[in-house]
Design a protein around this motif. Structure first.
Motif, PDB file in Angstrom:
ATOM      1  N   MET A 122       0.712  -1.207   0.008  1.00 22.76           N
ATOM      2  CA  MET A 122      -0.016  -0.017  -0.093  1.00 22.76           C
ATOM      3  C   MET A 122       0.962   1.246   0.109  1.00 22.76           C
ATOM      4  O   MET A 122       0.582   2.307  -0.530  1.00 22.76           O
ATOM      5  N   GLY A 123       1.868   1.271   0.980  1.00 22.90           N
ATOM      6  CA  GLY A 123       2.788   2.382   0.758  1.00 22.90           C
ATOM      7  C   GLY A 123       3.480   2.547  -0.642  1.00 22.90           C
ATOM      8  O   GLY A 123       3.627   3.758  -0.960  1.00 22.90           O
ATOM      9  N   GLY A 124       3.770   1.412  -1.250  1.00 28.77           N
ATOM     10  CA  GLY A 124       4.667   1.610  -2.717  1.00 28.77           C
ATOM     11  C   GLY A 124       3.554   2.151  -3.737  1.00 28.77           C
ATOM     12  O   GLY A 124       4.054   2.805  -4.489  1.00 28.77           O
ATOM     13  N   VAL A 125       2.205   1.798  -3.464  1.00 25.85           N
ATOM     14  CA  VAL A 125       1.248   2.137  -4.709  1.00 25.85           C
ATOM     15  C   VAL A 125       1.225   3.768  -4.379  1.00 25.85           C
ATOM     16  O   VAL A 125       1.161   4.448  -5.269  1.00 25.85           O
ATOM     17  N   THR A 126       1.053   4.231  -3.068  1.00 23.53           N
ATOM     18  CA  THR A 126       0.980   5.596  -2.893  1.00 23.53           C
ATOM     19  C   THR A 126       2.032   6.408  -3.128  1.00 23.53           C
ATOM     20  O   THR A 126       2.317   7.609  -3.805  1.00 23.53           O
ATOM     21  N   GLY A 127       3.341   5.627  -3.139  1.00 21.26           N
ATOM     22  CA  GLY A 127       4.657   6.044  -3.665  1.00 21.26           C
ATOM     23  C   GLY A 127       4.607   6.212  -5.248  1.00 21.26           C
ATOM     24  O   GLY A 127       4.903   7.477  -5.547  1.00 21.26           O
ATOM     25  N   VAL A 128       4.003   5.211  -5.940  1.00 20.88           N
ATOM     26  CA  VAL A 128       3.938   5.659  -7.335  1.00 20.88           C
ATOM     27  C   VAL A 128       3.035   6.734  -7.722  1.00 20.88           C
ATOM     28  O   VAL A 128       3.223   7.588  -8.656  1.00 20.88           O
ATOM     29  N   MET A 129       1.907   7.008  -7.024  1.00 21.06           N
ATOM     30  CA  MET A 129       0.841   8.245  -7.038  1.00 21.06           C
ATOM     31  C   MET A 129       1.791   9.536  -6.628  1.00 21.06           C
ATOM     32  O   MET A 129       1.753  10.317  -7.791  1.00 21.06           O
ATOM     33  N   LEU A 130       2.441   9.533  -5.848  1.00 20.75           N
ATOM     34  CA  LEU A 130       3.302  10.583  -5.548  1.00 20.75           C
ATOM     35  C   LEU A 130       4.255  10.862  -6.539  1.00 20.75           C
ATOM     36  O   LEU A 130       4.699  12.369  -6.718  1.00 20.75           O
ATOM     37  N   ALA A 131       4.797   9.958  -7.264  1.00 21.01           N
ATOM     38  CA  ALA A 131       5.969  10.133  -8.201  1.00 21.01           C
ATOM     39  C   ALA A 131       5.434  10.762  -9.399  1.00 21.01           C
ATOM     40  O   ALA A 131       6.148  11.202 -10.222  1.00 21.01           O
ATOM     41  N   THR A 132       4.208  10.685  -9.658  1.00 14.99           N
ATOM     42  CA  THR A 132       3.407  11.441 -10.867  1.00 14.99           C
ATOM     43  C   THR A 132       3.685  12.818 -10.425  1.00 14.99           C
ATOM     44  O   THR A 132       2.903  13.483  -9.815  1.00 14.99           O
ATOM     45  N   SER A 133       4.512  13.600 -11.070  1.00 14.20           N
ATOM     46  CA  SER A 133       4.787  14.908 -10.995  1.00 14.20           C
ATOM     47  C   SER A 133       3.872  15.843 -11.113  1.00 14.20           C
ATOM     48  O   SER A 133       3.547  16.867 -10.010  1.00 14.20           O
ATOM     49  N   ALA A 134       3.082  15.589 -11.828  1.00 15.03           N
ATOM     50  CA  ALA A 134       2.038  16.689 -12.128  1.00 15.03           C
ATOM     51  C   ALA A 134       0.796  16.380 -10.764  1.00 15.03           C
ATOM     52  O   ALA A 134       0.442  17.479 -10.179  1.00 15.03           O
ATOM     53  N   ALA A 135       0.647  15.349 -10.428  1.00 12.57           N
ATOM     54  CA  ALA A 135      -0.321  15.047  -9.298  1.00 12.57           C
ATOM     55  C   ALA A 135       0.329  15.442  -8.051  1.00 12.57           C
ATOM     56  O   ALA A 135      -0.402  15.954  -7.187  1.00 12.57           O
ATOM     57  N   ASN A 136       1.567  15.449  -8.035  1.00  5.93           N
ATOM     58  CA  ASN A 136       2.228  15.581  -6.641  1.00  5.93           C
ATOM     59  C   ASN A 136       1.921  17.223  -6.279  1.00  5.93           C
ATOM     60  O   ASN A 136       2.142  17.317  -5.166  1.00  5.93           O
ATOM     61  N   TYR A 137       1.895  17.789  -7.407  1.00  6.36           N
ATOM     62  CA  TYR A 137       1.357  19.373  -6.862  1.00  6.36           C
ATOM     63  C   TYR A 137       0.362  19.426  -5.931  1.00  6.36           C
ATOM     64  O   TYR A 137       0.147  20.468  -5.055  1.00  6.36           O
ATOM     65  N   GLN A 138      -0.713  18.519  -5.993  1.00  2.00           N
ATOM     66  CA  GLN A 138      -1.795  18.360  -5.120  1.00  2.00           C
ATOM     67  C   GLN A 138      -1.478  17.755  -3.642  1.00  2.00           C
ATOM     68  O   GLN A 138      -1.735  18.338  -2.680  1.00  2.00           O
ATOM     69  N   PHE A 139      -0.708  16.685  -3.916  1.00  5.39           N
ATOM     70  CA  PHE A 139      -0.317  15.913  -2.755  1.00  5.39           C
ATOM     71  C   PHE A 139       0.676  16.327  -1.777  1.00  5.39           C
ATOM     72  O   PHE A 139       0.632  16.326  -0.536  1.00  5.39           O
ATOM     73  N   HIS A 140       1.395  17.273  -2.413  1.00  2.00           N
ATOM     74  CA  HIS A 140       2.608  17.898  -1.638  1.00  2.00           C
ATOM     75  C   HIS A 140       2.139  18.490  -0.331  1.00  2.00           C
ATOM     76  O   HIS A 140       1.349  19.339  -0.070  1.00  2.00           O
ATOM     77  N   ASP A 141       3.176  18.278   0.759  1.00  2.00           N
ATOM     78  CA  ASP A 141       2.756  18.632   2.023  1.00  2.00           C
ATOM     79  C   ASP A 141       1.305  18.513   2.635  1.00  2.00           C
ATOM     80  O   ASP A 141       1.160  19.264   3.386  1.00  2.00           O
ATOM     81  N   THR A 142       0.784  17.495   2.459  1.00  2.00           N
ATOM     82  CA  THR A 142      -0.306  17.073   2.679  1.00  2.00           C
ATOM     83  C   THR A 142      -0.306  15.938   3.590  1.00  2.00           C
ATOM     84  O   THR A 142       0.701  15.185   3.558  1.00  2.00           O
ATOM     85  N   TYR A 143      -1.401  15.411   4.521  1.00  2.00           N
ATOM     86  CA  TYR A 143      -1.226  14.326   5.185  1.00  2.00           C
ATOM     87  C   TYR A 143      -1.238  13.035   4.177  1.00  2.00           C
ATOM     88  O   TYR A 143      -0.916  11.953   4.676  1.00  2.00           O
ATOM     89  N   PHE A 144      -1.276  13.232   2.899  1.00  2.00           N
ATOM     90  CA  PHE A 144      -1.239  12.122   2.188  1.00  2.00           C
ATOM     91  C   PHE A 144      -0.076  11.765   1.968  1.00  2.00           C
ATOM     92  O   PHE A 144       0.666  10.444   2.139  1.00  2.00           O
ATOM     93  N   VAL A 145       0.994  12.556   2.022  1.00  2.00           N
ATOM     94  CA  VAL A 145       2.598  12.355   2.023  1.00  2.00           C
ATOM     95  C   VAL A 145       2.961  11.713   3.538  1.00  2.00           C
ATOM     96  O   VAL A 145       3.659  10.830   3.603  1.00  2.00           O
ATOM     97  N   VAL A 146       2.353  12.306   4.390  1.00  2.00           N
ATOM     98  CA  VAL A 146       2.493  11.668   5.768  1.00  2.00           C
ATOM     99  C   VAL A 146       2.143  10.084   6.213  1.00  2.00           C
ATOM    100  O   VAL A 146       2.805   9.263   6.302  1.00  2.00           O
ATOM    101  N   ALA A 147       0.979   9.800   5.419  1.00  2.00           N
ATOM    102  CA  ALA A 147       0.411   8.461   5.333  1.00  2.00           C
ATOM    103  C   ALA A 147       1.354   7.640   4.554  1.00  2.00           C
ATOM    104  O   ALA A 147       1.667   6.695   4.776  1.00  2.00           O
ATOM    105  N   HIS A 148       1.776   8.098   3.387  1.00  2.00           N
ATOM    106  CA  HIS A 148       2.433   7.409   2.625  1.00  2.00           C
ATOM    107  C   HIS A 148       3.991   6.813   3.284  1.00  2.00           C
ATOM    108  O   HIS A 148       4.084   5.831   3.147  1.00  2.00           O
ATOM    109  N   PHE A 149       4.721   7.866   3.771  1.00  4.61           N
ATOM    110  CA  PHE A 149       5.859   7.404   4.319  1.00  4.61           C
ATOM    111  C   PHE A 149       5.857   6.809   5.548  1.00  4.61           C
ATOM    112  O   PHE A 149       6.775   5.981   6.022  1.00  4.61           O
ATOM    113  N   HIS A 150       4.617   6.867   6.372  1.00  5.91           N
ATOM    114  CA  HIS A 150       4.419   6.020   7.617  1.00  5.91           C
ATOM    115  C   HIS A 150       4.301   4.752   6.918  1.00  5.91           C
ATOM    116  O   HIS A 150       4.454   3.628   7.749  1.00  5.91           O
ATOM    117  N   TYR A 151       3.617   4.509   5.836  1.00  5.71           N
ATOM    118  CA  TYR A 151       3.104   3.067   5.470  1.00  5.71           C
ATOM    119  C   TYR A 151       4.409   2.420   5.152  1.00  5.71           C
ATOM    120  O   TYR A 151       4.652   1.190   5.509  1.00  5.71           O
TER     121      TYR A 151
END
Lengths: 206, 115, 611
Positions: free
Chosen positions: C355-384
């Motif tokens: 699950m953490g890996g899948v959100t990692g690939v989502m975060l790697a999508t640089s255009a979408a990253n502008y939305q995820f950046h510095d939100t709790y989505f990132v927090v969830a990803h790296f804790h997973y």
């Protein structure tokens, strides 16, 4: 420490620095450390190259650097690399006196290099380039200063070895120590090759 | 390693004939590479110092010379050409690779020009 | 020092001066566990603050300090030292070595880490901990008032030095000290992944060293690298930090992968599926770990091409990681699986980490990253990935190797309570954080307002954190309540690798005779193809051991004294500290220390007692 064994004469192996497991470990570990140092200096070079345009109101590279001084420093360091090569060749030959002599020559050249560097920094400071003058100044002093600190550490390290082992003869313990010190010294020279090219020559030429 | 080896006993005896011959060759190789380094360094200084060489040529030229000189140092002065230096080669070249990435990033990706 | 003298020492002095890799390993574990508990308390305090909207349990400033200390502690002072503890204890045993290559430096590495960590924590009592996040972005960090950030810079510098030393030590140990027959491609996966992690340490930590040096010179001596009005550039810090920081997360996860690759075959009773593919996947992950750091910086404006390159490189990491996941699954396939606590953590790891890996690939999508950046989505990803990967790995390793390390088996009953509570608590805490992030809750906020749809999920998250805390307390109880399980500790799991061949407690020389390795999984091979005993590669003889020394503690203490001098601009302290440090190094350099020898009759006596 030989508390329960008689001192036995050892015969000279072809590579005394790698004749024991301890020596092989030191040799390999020290090379790996140099691999890490490559990244350390890479980071400093990158910082300098990123910031070298940031001179603000202070003097820039072309106002400060003198090719003649840098050329002399380069030749000194290059020669000290050769003297340390001769030291190692003498070590493998079993000529301990030669090893010590060439290492002292290396130390002397290292001190000369440091002297020039201190003179250089003094000049730049009086030409208006303080450590905090500009981003260029800070990154220049940090890069070249870190290299200088490495030279100073190398000089002290080799001096300690030379005094400690001035009359012991070559042993399986001190051969790896001298050898790693020489590796370190060559590495200092490798870094300087990039410094004179990237900092000084590019500073004047482009 | 035998447990009765004394690591602080002075090493006695002369190197073998084979070693002597190798060291003699090595002295020659090292002297030649030293002279080559002096030459390379002088070329670099001259190409920047004299007005005859245009900078557009001099800059890539001196960078190439620096590369050559570093390889000379590593492979001759520091003996990375010898047998049994596989891991050393791996680590040094990996270090140079990471260092190159770092330098590239800090030169080009610091937001001054967008790529 | 003679053998007799080496044996008679007071306990505290013994641990202060030890250079035995097993004791240093236990010291790392103890130090890491101490900081792990501190980091956990910080996390729970933050979750309590965020339990309800508009809470005021802690001030915003305190919250900033808590989040900074939590991140810094967990990465540098908990996860890494705990892994180093297992690496120290297990690697020499797995490769059939008597010690590490540099026992002295090994001890030095520990003391540098521990003193560096303590230095960081002194800041709590001197007017404010660091408060700029564990990433310490400039100019926030370079302009942060007070001494907090100075403690951060110097504490991490000292402990980072220790890590670098440890990394080089493992590399040389693994290359030079393997037993006869233990070729690189017969090494257990834990040793392999620790080897690759050590390479990453070697090339990543120098970038951090320089980053911290620059920040220190900027804060303490007025340098201007990051001061834009002096021609500086703040992105330099971000690059240096992430050129270190991204490999750092692989430094953490690779040894954990190695642990799972030991645990899963042992409890599936099958050889690891695709051994060589596992090795190469580890190497590829290590390589790609250096190619992707800028994906942490998609929003700073490097430009579209740069972002695209780093996005693609990041997504590529999913390939070798996927190879590993499938290999673990295929190792389990058709095996006789035992659901011990260690294996439960390994089995729980697979879906959690994916699950953490899948959100990692989502975060790697640089255009979408502008939305995820510095939100709790990132927090969830790296804790997973870090809890679901590294922490699960640490717990699996603890239950797996505990009998060998401490001479008793941890209670399986308590262990299973611990596992299930921790697993449920972990998913409860962090699963909802994905949605909090997608709904726009930024990370690192000290509070939130009611009526924005964030209340319920924050509450659930905090309850999950409580469950994890209770689980951790059960683990502590298990550690103290299981000490009677002293039977069957030499090879409790029907192990496959060399560490299970040595007696428990492990003698200080590990192997009376260096083992001869005849296959991958050498112990398993001898159990099924040989007579169940490892062949010896040498006759019984005297064993050379290094002397204990107090110099590592002295060197580290000197650096701490000098650090205080830097923080408070007291020149005599700086000079004094360096005199202590370099003086101790000088002593080490000029005083030859050849160790001592253990006589044959002592080894024979040990052998008879052990059997």
């Amino acid at each position: 420490m030989a508390d329960h064994q008689a001192v036995e004469k050892q015969t000279l192996p072809p590579n005394p620095e790698k004749a024991t497991l301890d020596g092989r470990n030191k040799y390999l570990g020290f090379w790996f450390f140099l691999g890490g140092e490559t990244v350390l200096f890479g980071s400093l070079f990158g910082t300098y190259l990123g910031l070298r345009g940031g001179v603000v109101d202070g003097p820039g590279p072309a106002d400060l650097f003198h090719l003649d001084l840098v050329f002399i420093m380069t030749m000194i360091l290059l020669t000290s690399s050769l003297t340390s090569v001769f030291a190692v060749i003498n070590m493998k030959r079993g000529n301990y006196k030669g090893l010590l002599m060439w290492m002292w020559a290396t130390v002397a050249l290292g001190i000369a290099f440091l002297g020039f560097e201190i003179y250089e920094f003094y000049e730049y400071y009086h030409a208006g380039l303080g450590f905090t003058t500009s981003a260029f100044a800070s990154s220049f002093y940090t890069l070249v200063g870190t290299h200088g600190a490495h030279v100073a550490f190398g000089v002290s390290w080799i001096t300690v070895l030379l005094i400690r082992y001035k009359s012991t003869g070559l042993t399986l313990t001190n051969a790896p120590k001298f050898y790693t010190a020489v590796l370190y010294w060559h590495f200092i020279d490798v870094v300087w090759v990039f410094i004179f090219t990237v900092v000084y020559l590019l500073g004047i030429g482009g | 390693m035998s447990s009765h080896e004394d690591p602080s006993a002075p090493l006695q005896g002369a190197p073998s004939k084979n070693t002597e011959r190798k060291l003699k060759n090595e002295t020659r190789t090292q002297l030649i590479s030293f002279l080559l380094m002096i030459f390379i360094t002088s070329m670099a200084f001259i190409s920047i110092g004299s007005d005859a060489v245009p900078n557009g040529f001099a800059i890539p030229f001196i960078l190439m010379l620096a590369g050559v000189q570093v390889v000379l140092q590593l492979y001759f002065f520091m003996h990375m050409n010898e047998k049994g230096t596989g891991w050393i080669n791996v680590m040094i070249w990996s270090g140079l690779f990471v260092a190159a990435l770092t330098v590239g990033a800090l030169m080009f990706l610091i937001g001054e020009v967008k790529y | 020092m003679s053998y007799a003298k080496a044996q008679s020492k007071n306990v505290v002095w013994d641990w202060l001066t030890t250079v035995d890799h097993k004791k240093v390993g236990i010291l790392y574990l103890a130090g890491g566990a101490f900081f792990f508990a501190l980091g956990g308390i910080e996390a729970v305090l933050m979750r309590i603050q965020l339990m309800f909207p508009d809470m005021a349990i802690v001030q915003a400033q305190t919250f900033n300090e808590l989040l900074t200390m939590h991140g810094t502690t967990m990465i540098f002072l908990a996860a890494m030292p705990l892994l180093f503890g297992f690496m120290n204890f297990i690697i020499p045993l797995q490769i059939g070595a008597r010690d590490v290559a540099f026992p002295f430096l090994n001890a030095l590495g520990f003391w540098l880490f521990f003193f560096g960590g303590l230095l960081l924590y002194v800041s709590l009592f001197t007017g404010g901990a660091p408060d700029a996040g564990w990433t310490a972005y400039v100019p926030l960090s370079s302009n942060s008032p007070g001494q907090g950030l100075d403690y951060y810079v110097l504490g991490l510098q000292v402990s980072g030095l220790g890590t670098l030393i440890g990394g080089i030590n493992f590399l040389v140990t693994i290359i030079n000290m393997r037993a006869p027959g233990m070729s690189m491609m017969r090494m257990p996966l834990f040793t392999w992944s620790s080897f690759v992690a050590s390479m990453l340490i070697l090339f990543a930590f120098p970038a951090l060293t320089i980053g911290l040096l620059l920040l220190m010179l900027e804060r303490l001596f007025g340098a201007t690298y990051f001061a834009v009005d002096f021609g500086g550039n703040i992105i330099i810090w971000q690059h240096l930090f992430w050129i270190f920081g991204h490999p750092e997360v692989y430094i953490l996860i690779l040894p954990a992968f190695g642990i799972f690759s030991e645990v899963i075959p042992t409890f599936a009773k099958k050889r690891l599926f695709g051994y060589s593919a596992m090795v190469f996947a580890t190497l590829i992950i290590g390589f790609l770990g250096f190619m992707v750091w800028a994906h942490h910086m998609f929003t700073v404006g490097m430009g579209p091409v740069a972002n695209a390159i780093f996005a693609v490189a990041t997504m590529a990491i999913a390939v070798p990681t996927g190879i590993k996941i499938f290999n673990w699954l295929l190792t389990l396939w058709g095996g006789r699986i035992q659901f011990t606590t260690a294996n439960l953590f390994a089995l729980g790891f697979i879906p959690s980490f994916v699950m953490g890996g899948v959100t990692g690939v989502m975060l790697a999508t640089s255009a979408a990253n502008y939305q995820f950046h510095d939100t709790y989505f990132v927090v969830a990803h790296f804790h997973y990935v870090i809890i679901g990967g590294v922490v699960f790995g640490l717990f699996a390793a603890a239950f797996y190797w505990w009998p060998k390390m401490f001479g008793y088996r941890l209670s399986e009953t308590l262990g299973k309570w611990f596992f299930w509570l921790f697993l449920i608590g972990f998913h409860m805490t962090f699963f909802v954080q994905h949605f909090l992030g997608l709904m726009g809750m930024p990370r690192r906020v000290a509070s939130f307002l009611p009526g924005q749809g964030l209340d319920a999920m924050n509450f659930i998250s905090t309850i999950g954190a409580f469950l994890m805390s209770i689980a951790f307390i059960i683990l502590l109880i298990a550690i103290f309540a299981s000490t009677k399980n002293r039977d069957n500790v030499q090879d409790p799991w029907d192990g496959r690798t060399l560490e299970w061949t040595v007696p428990t407690p492990v003698p200080e020389y590990n192997f009376a005779q260096t083992p001869l390795v005849r296959d991958l999984d050498p112990y398993w091979y001898e159990k099924h193809e040989g007579d169940g005993k490892i062949k010896a590669a040498e006759p019984l003889g005297e064993i050379h051991m290094p002397n204990a020394t107090v110099l590592p503690v002295t060197i580290s203490a000197g650096l701490i004294v000098a650090s205080f001098g830097f923080i408070y601009h007291v020149l005599p302290l700086i000079i004094g500290g360096f005199i202590i440090t370099f003086g101790a190094m000088f002593v080490r350099s000029i005083k030859e220390d050849h160790g001592y020898h253990i006589p044959v009759d002592v080894i024979k006596r040990d052998k008879e007692e052990g059997k």
